[in-house]
Design an enzyme around this catalytic site. Structure first.
Site, PDB file in Angstrom:
ATOM      1  N   ARG A  92       0.855  -1.190   0.000  1.00 13.29           N
ATOM      2  CA  ARG A  92       0.000   0.000   0.000  1.00 13.29           C
ATOM      3  C   ARG A  92       0.885   1.232   0.000  1.00 13.29           C
ATOM      4  O   ARG A  92       1.925   1.253   0.676  1.00 13.29           O
ATOM      5  CB  ARG A  92      -0.867   0.058   1.269  1.00 13.29           C
ATOM      6  CG  ARG A  92      -1.905  -1.005   1.369  1.00 13.29           C
ATOM      7  CD  ARG A  92      -3.010  -0.843   0.376  1.00 13.29           C
ATOM      8  NE  ARG A  92      -3.720   0.439   0.464  1.00 13.29           N
ATOM      9  CZ  ARG A  92      -4.560   0.870  -0.456  1.00 13.29           C
ATOM     10  NH1 ARG A  92      -4.784   0.166  -1.554  1.00 13.29           N
ATOM     11  NH2 ARG A  92      -5.180   2.030  -0.317  1.00 13.29           N
ATOM     12  N   HIS A 110      12.598  -3.243   0.092  1.00 13.34           N
ATOM     13  CA  HIS A 110      12.229  -2.965  -1.297  1.00 13.34           C
ATOM     14  C   HIS A 110      13.111  -3.809  -2.221  1.00 13.34           C
ATOM     15  O   HIS A 110      14.329  -3.870  -2.029  1.00 13.34           O
ATOM     16  CB  HIS A 110      12.425  -1.474  -1.593  1.00 13.34           C
ATOM     17  CG  HIS A 110      12.050  -1.124  -2.996  1.00 13.34           C
ATOM     18  ND1 HIS A 110      10.729  -0.992  -3.392  1.00 13.34           N
ATOM     19  CD2 HIS A 110      12.800  -0.912  -4.100  1.00 13.34           C
ATOM     20  CE1 HIS A 110      10.696  -0.708  -4.677  1.00 13.34           C
ATOM     21  NE2 HIS A 110      11.932  -0.666  -5.132  1.00 13.34           N
ATOM     22  N   LEU A 145       7.926   8.076  -1.537  1.00 16.07           N
ATOM     23  CA  LEU A 145       7.876   6.638  -1.818  1.00 16.07           C
ATOM     24  C   LEU A 145       9.270   6.054  -2.091  1.00 16.07           C
ATOM     25  O   LEU A 145       9.992   6.542  -2.976  1.00 16.07           O
ATOM     26  CB  LEU A 145       6.970   6.392  -3.034  1.00 16.07           C
ATOM     27  CG  LEU A 145       6.799   4.919  -3.448  1.00 16.07           C
ATOM     28  CD1 LEU A 145       5.979   4.156  -2.422  1.00 16.07           C
ATOM     29  CD2 LEU A 145       6.158   4.823  -4.825  1.00 16.07           C
TER      30      LEU A 145
HETATM   31  C1  GRF Z   1       9.409  -8.728  -1.304  1.00 18.28           C
HETATM   32  O1  GRF Z   1       9.961  -8.818  -2.579  1.00 18.28           O
HETATM   33  C2  GRF Z   1       9.612  -7.358  -0.801  1.00 18.28           C
HETATM   34  O2  GRF Z   1      10.792  -6.788  -1.234  1.00 18.28           O
HETATM   35  C3  GRF Z   1       8.433  -6.644  -1.365  1.00 18.28           C
HETATM   36  O3  GRF Z   1       7.395  -7.582  -1.234  1.00 18.28           O
HETATM   37  C4  GRF Z   1       7.936  -8.872  -1.393  1.00 18.28           C
HETATM   38  C5  GRF Z   1       7.442  -9.843  -0.400  1.00 18.28           C
HETATM   39  O4  GRF Z   1       6.106 -10.073  -0.640  1.00 18.28           O
HETATM   40  N1  GRF Z   1       8.213  -5.389  -0.729  1.00 18.28           N
HETATM   41  P1  GRF Z   1       5.378 -11.397  -0.128  1.00 18.28           P
HETATM   42  O5  GRF Z   1       5.133 -11.246   1.326  1.00 18.28           O
HETATM   43  O6  GRF Z   1       6.268 -12.542  -0.421  1.00 18.28           O
HETATM   44  O7  GRF Z   1       4.100 -11.437  -0.904  1.00 18.28           O
END
Ligand code: GRF
Length: 216
Positions: A92, A110, A145
């Site tokens: 989000r 990230h 962001l």
């Molecule tokens: C990871 O790649 C992280 O860097 C990003 O969301 C991913 C993880 O998502 N912000 P999830 O929990 O495996 O769906």
């Protein structure tokens, strides 16, 4: 007796919660006290339930504005008195209502080497741009962001036969290394922020906390 030196950590997810096992399986210098999601179907909530960790869902769809959702999220998190809020795949875009409530104690992971590739589809974009190194970043969250002070990064090599999926898998393995490391540095009060620059302080030896018996 609770250990007052240990930080209370709240984690927010939206999906698989692929970072949760590494956060739960490493010594963080703090305790994950709640895992929240904006999606009831987030698979990561099963990980929270299996680990016996408190969890909640607040759907963004129930709110008329981003600010109203963020205010509800802040209220829900504050019930658990977090010292640190960790965004672990929380998909989000947050508003200042959220970022200011947890300023300096809000971190995100990230999937790129920021400041390259903020936003979505980072692996496909890295391939399109032909970069030879890609990776992941743990950073403090600010209102802008994907642009806050960087705590930790890890790089992976981009190979000729990589696809967005293979690259994502490689990067994810690195995420699972640097995320618990960065959380631990925070929990040990070892992060010094100066503008966008974060430096790591040496590990200090905490004074022994007086026990209840010693205080009477
Ligand atoms: C990871 O790649 C992280 O860097 C990003 O969301 C991913 C993880 O998502 N912000 P999830 O929990 O495996 O769906």
């Amino acid at each position: 007796m609770s250990d007052v030196t240990r930080k209370r950590i709240a984690v927010l997810i939206s999906g698989r919660g692929s970072n949760l096992p590494s956060l739960l399986g490493n010594e963080l210098g703090g305790d994950i006290v709640v895992i929240g999601s904006n999606k009831a179907e987030a698979k990561g909530l099963d990980i929270a339930r299996d680990a016996g960790i408190a969890n909640f869902v607040i759907s963004h769809k129930d709110f008329a504005s981003r600010e109203a959702f963020d205010a509800a999220l802040v209220a829900a998190l504050n019930e658990y008195r977090p010292d640190l809020v960790v965004l672990a795949g929380f998909m989000r875009i947050t508003t200042p209502v959220f970022t200011q409530a947890f300023a300096s104690r809000l971190i995100n992971i990230h999937p790129s080497l920021l400041p390259s590739f903020p936003g979505l589809h980072t692996h496909a974009r890295a391939l399109e741009e032909g970069v030879k190194l890609h990776g992941c970043t743990v950073h403090f969250v600010t209102p802008e962001l994907d642009r806050g002070p960087i705590i930790a990064q890890a790089a992976v090599q981009v190979d000729d036969d990589d696809t967005p999926d293979t690259l994502a898998a490689k990067v994810l393995r690195q995420e699972h290394q640097i995320f618990p490391y960065a959380v631990r540095l925070f929990c040990e009060d070892r992060l010094h922020v100066d503008g966008l620059r974060v430096t790591t302080l040496p590990k200090s030896i905490h004074p022994v906390i007086a026990t209840g018996a010693a205080r009477v």
